[in-house]
Design a protein around this motif. Structure first.
Motif, mmCIF file in Angstrom:
data_model
loop_
_atom_site.group_PDB
_atom_site.id
_atom_site.type_symbol
_atom_site.label_atom_id
_atom_site.label_comp_id
_atom_site.label_asym_id
_atom_site.label_seq_id
_atom_site.Cartn_x
_atom_site.Cartn_y
_atom_site.Cartn_z
ATOM 1 N N ARG A 78 0.805 -1.224 0.000
ATOM 2 C CA ARG A 78 0.000 0.000 0.000
ATOM 3 C C ARG A 78 0.835 1.269 0.000
ATOM 4 O O ARG A 78 0.415 2.283 -0.555
ATOM 5 C CB ARG A 78 -0.917 0.007 1.233
ATOM 6 N N ARG A 139 -9.361 -1.700 1.747
ATOM 7 C CA ARG A 139 -8.978 -1.515 3.141
ATOM 8 C C ARG A 139 -9.615 -0.231 3.640
ATOM 9 O O ARG A 139 -9.603 0.795 2.955
ATOM 10 C CB ARG A 139 -7.452 -1.454 3.306
ATOM 11 N N ALA A 140 -10.175 -0.287 4.832
ATOM 12 C CA ALA A 140 -10.862 0.877 5.391
ATOM 13 C C ALA A 140 -10.717 0.883 6.903
ATOM 14 O O ALA A 140 -10.450 -0.150 7.529
ATOM 15 C CB ALA A 140 -12.341 0.849 5.005
ATOM 16 N N ALA A 141 -10.903 2.059 7.491
ATOM 17 C CA ALA A 141 -10.825 2.201 8.949
ATOM 18 C C ALA A 141 -12.040 1.547 9.591
ATOM 19 O O ALA A 141 -13.162 1.658 9.101
ATOM 20 C CB ALA A 141 -10.766 3.674 9.331
ATOM 21 N N THR A 142 -11.798 0.845 10.684
ATOM 22 C CA THR A 142 -12.876 0.220 11.449
ATOM 23 C C THR A 142 -12.516 0.218 12.923
ATOM 24 O O THR A 142 -11.334 0.339 13.290
ATOM 25 C CB THR A 142 -13.133 -1.219 10.966
ATOM 26 N N THR A 193 -9.020 2.314 16.672
ATOM 27 C CA THR A 193 -9.314 2.345 15.245
ATOM 28 C C THR A 193 -8.153 1.707 14.505
ATOM 29 O O THR A 193 -6.985 1.887 14.881
ATOM 30 C CB THR A 193 -9.518 3.797 14.767
ATOM 31 N N ASP A 195 -6.915 -0.006 10.348
ATOM 32 C CA ASP A 195 -7.222 -0.225 8.936
ATOM 33 C C ASP A 195 -7.257 -1.726 8.686
ATOM 34 O O ASP A 195 -6.357 -2.459 9.119
ATOM 35 C CB ASP A 195 -6.167 0.431 8.043
ATOM 36 N N ASN A 197 -8.844 -5.154 5.991
ATOM 37 C CA ASN A 197 -9.508 -5.686 4.800
ATOM 38 C C ASN A 197 -10.692 -6.531 5.272
ATOM 39 O O ASN A 197 -10.599 -7.748 5.417
ATOM 40 C CB ASN A 197 -8.531 -6.522 3.963
#
Length: 230
Positions: A78, A139-142, A193, A195, A197
């Motif tokens: 990334r 991929r995103a913040a969760t 928090t 990042d 997949n």
């Protein structure tokens, strides 16, 4: 004549590891949970003997070095990806068959652990597949919640809200503390928090990066009282 010395101390014999044949069981337990691997926990005279022990290798699932390799390769994909020629070669190897390498990119793949020689031919490694997945995955913040900390194994179990909140996954304790700057004593029960997949099919394919303190969570959200995340 009276004996002037006390009884001679003899160190108890340690049992051999049943998996590798090069280490003791105690050494492999330590190496499996350490980024130094087995070779980092012996003196110079034994380092060559245990070098490459599979019980602590990054190619063996669920070792500390394997977990860190998943993170390292994902971040590389990334943040610092391969040059186009090397990535094209990696994709060709992943597709199978004979891959041409007119640009001589294979040494770069091998150096990064993404390629290997099998039966005299270039081939992709499991880490190579991890790299390609990281390039393609969304991929995103969760939000994640720390369930518990295992100080001996130096691991932490977390629940990933946007993945499977009822299935804790294991990550390295040092990864969380280094990323977030938080003290390990403050982790149990805390929301963070990260990042991720979140379309990963299983825990082994789920790679969490960039742990950081969570923003305040809304009151009532998954049992949170509101205010600052704890």
């Amino acid at each position: 004549m009276d004996e002037t010395f006390g009884p001679e101390y003899v160190r108890p014999q340690q049992s051999d590891c049943s998996r590798c044949g090069c280490c003791t069981a105690a050494l492999c337990e330590k190496g499996r949970n350490s980024l130094l691997r087995c070779q980092g926990h012996v003196d110079d005279g034994h380092r060559e003997t245990v070098y490459g022990c599979p019980c602590s290798a990054e190619t063996t699932k669920h070792t500390a070095s394997w977990r860190m390799a998943q993170v390292r390769v994902t971040r590389t994909a990334r943040e610092l990806p391969l040059v186009a020629e090397a990535e094209a070669l990696l994709r060709a190897l992943a597709a199978g068959g004979t891959a041409e390498d007119p640009e001589g990119a294979f040494p770069q793949l091998k150096l990064r652990g993404l390629g290997q020689i099998v039966h005299g031919l270039p081939a992709i490694t499991p880490l190579g597949h991890t790299y390609l997945a990281a390039k393609e995955d969304v991929r995103a913040a969760t939000a994640v919640r720390v369930v518990d900390v295992d100080r001996k194994a130096r691991t932490v179990r977390v629940e990933v809200a946007a993945w499977r909140p009822d299935e804790p996954v294991t990550v390295l304790m040092d990864q969380i503390t280094t990323d977030s700057g938080l003290d390990v004593d403050s982790l149990p029960g805390r929301w963070l928090t990260v990042d991720a997949n979140c379309h990963a099919p299983d825990a082994d394919r789920l790679v969490l990066t960039g742990f950081r303190a969570s923003a305040p969570l809304p009151a009532g959200w998954m049992g949170v009282d509101g205010g600052e995340a704890q």
